[in-house]
Design a protein around this motif. Sequence first.
Motif: not given
Length: 106
Positions: A70-76, A82-86
Amino acid sequence: MTLAELLVRLGSFGLDLKWRVEFDEVVDPRCAEMERRSADASMDTLTLLSLTTPFLQLIDAEARGSADDRVVVVLTEVDSSLWEVRAVDERVLSELRRHYRGATDL
């Protein structure tokens, strides 16, 4: 801020994750190596960290960390600054907000 910095800031939350990394633009041979090693989402955090360096520039990169399939963190990374963190765990986001005072919620 680099991918390596973000991985370290994830702390124990990120330690046991398996990673899949993809790039829209490969600007360094290490990017291709990261994609190759993570193709089946089985690259561990320490391996990913070993492939990143403070001077590795990423352009339009996405790293997805999974636990129990299961994806638990996404670093874009949108560009080199510029980073987007979910993340599924709000404590991770709170820690990043605390450490990076300029962080904003989207």
